[in-house]
Design an enzyme around this catalytic site. Structure first.
Site, PDB file in Angstrom:
ATOM      1  CG  ASP A  98      -4.126  13.441  10.662  1.00 48.77           C
ATOM      2  OD1 ASP A  98      -3.185  13.103   9.926  1.00 48.77           O
ATOM      3  OD2 ASP A  98      -4.791  12.628  11.335  1.00 48.77           O
ATOM      4  CG  HIS A 132      -0.854   7.730   9.397  1.00 49.03           C
ATOM      5  ND1 HIS A 132      -1.832   8.411   8.691  1.00 49.03           N
ATOM      6  CD2 HIS A 132       0.205   8.577   9.429  1.00 49.03           C
ATOM      7  CE1 HIS A 132      -1.389   9.591   8.312  1.00 49.03           C
ATOM      8  NE2 HIS A 132      -0.139   9.706   8.742  1.00 49.03           N
TER       9      HIS A 132
END
Length: 286
Positions: free
Chosen positions: A83, A205
């Site tokens: 990530d 996100h």
């Protein structure tokens, strides 16, 4: 079961109009808890290892190897995902360790450089069977430099996906990284517009700052991959504090580590029900 493929999990969820939970790992307790929560919810899950997490452990390999081992012994499909990698060498290292899903983050670059760099990374990854997520719109809160008011334009998102060839796109729609309160108001209309403009799955996100109703609404509007980090840390911290109960003496780390792990597992299971459309059977950790 063997570590799952991101494309299979995300595309299946996208076709069914469900969300997939992607939870950030800090240590092995987090990874164990995330998988335990997914097993309790009978849902697939994504273990995310950030660039910051790799730096915390001093290298990418130790925590990645642990996550891959935990994923391989899980009773539900588990993806191990890199990530927010800002360095190409980290992407290459992850692929070399057996990670088949990465998020390459060039969002801080000017648009043209973002496109060129991300397209090159995507070509490299696709040649090796690695799934690629990217970000457009500088989602707020990361490193304290991005505006929480940034918004991704649907037409720019469509052009970006075409130019880069990425497999999923994180977009700015009102959330912000590292929020400690759950009061972010997502632009659901914009999510729906972006969803209609691009063919790849959309990624949210900064989901820790979004209330449950907002997360469920985002999935209905077209979000598929839902990233959570800070909310798990809040659950872990609250459980550790409760387990210590003011104890100032020497404490066995297994005592508070297991308390934190159990709390994270409960919160993961709860959130997976919220974004998977199965309701909210477990009380929230607020």
């Amino acid at each position: 079961m063997p570590a799952a493929g991101m494309s299979e999990i995300v595309r299946t969820a996208q076709a069914a109009g469900r969300g997939v939970g992607a939870f950030n790992v800090i240590g092995i307790e987090h990874a164990e808890a995330i998988v335990a929560g997914a097993e309790a919810a009978a849902a697939p899950v994504i273990l995310q290892i950030s660039e910051n997490c790799a730096a915390y452990h001093g290298a990418l390999e130790p925590i990645t190897s642990a996550c891959l081992a935990i994923a391989g012994s899980a009773a539900v499909p588990v993806v191990v995902h890199l990530d927010h990698a800002t360095r190409e060498d980290l992407v290459h290292a992850a692929a070399g360790l057996g990670v088949r899903s990465v998020m390459y983050d060039a969002s801080a670059l000017p648009y043209v450089r973002n496109v060129d760099t991300t397209a090159a990374v995507a070509r490299w990854c696709h040649d090796r069977g690695v799934w690629v997520e990217a970000e457009l719109g500088e989602i707020g809160g990361k490193n304290g430099v991005h505006s929480p008011h940034a918004r991704t334009r649907p037409d720019e998102a469509a052009a970006y996906v075409t130019a880069t060839g990425v497999d999923a796109l994180a977009v700015a729609v009102g959330s912000s990284h590292a929020m400690l309160t759950r009061d972010a108001a997502l632009d659901l209309e914009l999510i729906a517009e972006i969803h209609g403009a691009v063919s790849v799955p959309l990624v949210l996100h900064g989901s820790s700052g979004v209330p449950d109703t907002g997360l469920a609404g985002a999935v209905r509007a077209g979000m598929t991959k839902i990233n959570v980090a800070t909310q798990l840390n809040r659950a872990f911290t609250a459980a550790v504090r409760a387990s210590l109960n003011g104890d100032a003496g020497m404490v066995d780390p297994r005592r508070y580590g297991s308390a934190g792990r159990d709390a994270v597992a409960v919160e993961v299971a709860r959130l997976l029900h919220v974004i998977g459309g199965a309701g909210d059977p477990v009380s929230a950790v607020e």
